[in-house]
Structures are given as C-alpha cells and as structure tokens.
Design a protein around this motif. Sequence first.
Motif, PDB file in Angstrom:
ATOM      1  N   UNK A  54      -4.812   4.183 -12.171  1.00  0.00           N
ATOM      2  CA  UNK A  54      -4.093   6.011 -12.036  1.00  0.00           C
ATOM      3  C   UNK A  54      -2.778   4.997 -11.237  1.00  0.00           C
ATOM      4  N   UNK A  55      -3.292   3.923 -10.172  1.00  0.00           N
ATOM      5  CA  UNK A  55      -1.789   3.307  -9.448  1.00  0.00           C
ATOM      6  C   UNK A  55      -1.759   2.330 -10.107  1.00  0.00           C
ATOM      7  N   UNK A  56      -1.915   1.369 -10.662  1.00  0.00           N
ATOM      8  CA  UNK A  56      -1.210   0.624 -11.855  1.00  0.00           C
ATOM      9  C   UNK A  56      -0.555   0.927 -13.042  1.00  0.00           C
ATOM     10  N   UNK A  57      -1.141   2.610 -13.611  1.00  0.00           N
ATOM     11  CA  UNK A  57      -0.157   3.353 -14.359  1.00  0.00           C
ATOM     12  C   UNK A  57       1.522   3.752 -13.879  1.00  0.00           C
ATOM     13  N   UNK A  58       1.543   4.247 -12.510  1.00  0.00           N
ATOM     14  CA  UNK A  58       2.302   4.600 -11.164  1.00  0.00           C
ATOM     15  C   UNK A  58       3.232   3.079 -11.267  1.00  0.00           C
ATOM     16  N   UNK A  59       2.597   1.880 -10.809  1.00  0.00           N
ATOM     17  CA  UNK A  59       3.552   0.742 -11.235  1.00  0.00           C
ATOM     18  C   UNK A  59       4.177   0.086 -12.069  1.00  0.00           C
ATOM     19  N   UNK A  60       4.042   0.876 -13.995  1.00  0.00           N
ATOM     20  CA  UNK A  60       4.782   0.672 -14.973  1.00  0.00           C
ATOM     21  C   UNK A  60       5.504   1.735 -15.339  1.00  0.00           C
ATOM     22  N   UNK A  77       8.252   1.496  -2.846  1.00  0.00           N
ATOM     23  CA  UNK A  77       8.048   1.413  -1.949  1.00  0.00           C
ATOM     24  C   UNK A  77       7.976   3.114  -1.968  1.00  0.00           C
ATOM     25  N   UNK A  78       8.844   3.621  -3.604  1.00  0.00           N
ATOM     26  CA  UNK A  78       9.432   5.118  -3.468  1.00  0.00           C
ATOM     27  C   UNK A  78       7.462   5.862  -3.945  1.00  0.00           C
ATOM     28  N   UNK A  79       7.229   4.810  -4.183  1.00  0.00           N
ATOM     29  CA  UNK A  79       6.038   5.585  -5.301  1.00  0.00           C
ATOM     30  C   UNK A  79       4.874   5.886  -4.082  1.00  0.00           C
ATOM     31  N   UNK A  80       5.393   6.077  -3.110  1.00  0.00           N
ATOM     32  CA  UNK A  80       4.746   6.677  -1.615  1.00  0.00           C
ATOM     33  C   UNK A  80       3.203   6.534  -1.750  1.00  0.00           C
ATOM     34  N   UNK A  81       2.148   5.880  -2.032  1.00  0.00           N
ATOM     35  CA  UNK A  81       1.566   5.657  -2.266  1.00  0.00           C
ATOM     36  C   UNK A  81       1.142   4.489  -1.647  1.00  0.00           C
ATOM     37  N   UNK A  82       0.089   4.353  -0.021  1.00  0.00           N
ATOM     38  CA  UNK A  82       0.389   3.144   1.072  1.00  0.00           C
ATOM     39  C   UNK A  82      -0.663   2.275   0.414  1.00  0.00           C
ATOM     40  N   UNK A  83      -1.803   2.125   0.076  1.00  0.00           N
ATOM     41  CA  UNK A  83      -2.317   2.193  -1.014  1.00  0.00           C
ATOM     42  C   UNK A  83      -1.726   0.366  -2.038  1.00  0.00           C
ATOM     43  N   UNK A  84      -0.837   1.266  -2.646  1.00  0.00           N
ATOM     44  CA  UNK A  84      -0.181   0.338  -4.063  1.00  0.00           C
ATOM     45  C   UNK A  84       0.725  -0.988  -3.373  1.00  0.00           C
ATOM     46  N   UNK A  85       1.616   0.112  -1.927  1.00  0.00           N
ATOM     47  CA  UNK A  85       2.631  -1.109  -1.094  1.00  0.00           C
ATOM     48  C   UNK A  85       1.842  -1.909  -1.085  1.00  0.00           C
ATOM     49  N   UNK A  86       1.556  -2.222   0.091  1.00  0.00           N
ATOM     50  CA  UNK A  86       0.008  -3.220   0.747  1.00  0.00           C
ATOM     51  C   UNK A  86      -0.201  -4.165  -0.626  1.00  0.00           C
TER      52      UNK A  86
END
Length: 101
Positions: A54-60, A77-86
């Motif tokens: 799911x997080x990888x799809x947000x990056x796509x 940062x616009x995704x607003x998911x701290x784990x994705x940002x980190x």
Amino acid sequence: MRKVLTVLALTLALSGCVQGIVRGRVKSALVGAGLSEPVSACMAEHMVDKLTISQLRQLEALQGPKRSLFDYVMAVRRIQDPEVIRVTAAAAGLCMSGWER
C-alpha cells in the motif's frame, strides 16, 4: 521430508521472484517520479523490504518531471505517512553517500 524440502525451496524461489518484481516496480516508480536510473535502483534496493505494498503504491502516484532527490523527498512528505517519509529519506541519504547493500 523430501516434499517439505521441495515446497520450502519452491517457496523461497517464488519469494525471490516476487521481491525482484516489486523492486523493479519501485525502481520504475522512482524513475517515473523524475529520479535518475542509478539513484532509483539504489533507493529501490533499500525501500522494498521496509514498506508495505500500500505504501509503495502511494509512492507510485508521485509521477512527475525530472527532479532532484531533495525535491522528491519533499514530494513524498505530501503522502503524510511518517514511515514512508522516514524510509524514503533514509534510502536517499544512503544512496547519495554511496553506501550500497
């Protein structure tokens, strides 16, 4: 016992294939988001094991024109998911420093 070993070997082989497919998709998404091929390959290597599908799809979804690595991290940062940002920021830092897996 032989069947168990065969199933285990097949499972490991398939998981490796799936990992390769996911890594390729992550790399393609990063290239599509405007990063260079080498940086995308490096970052995909670091990110694929740490993010969910799911997080990888947000990056796509972050497709865009050619941009710097800094600009890409700011876009994430616009995704607003701290784990994705980190994970993205850590992968960017590792790849820019030349650290390879």
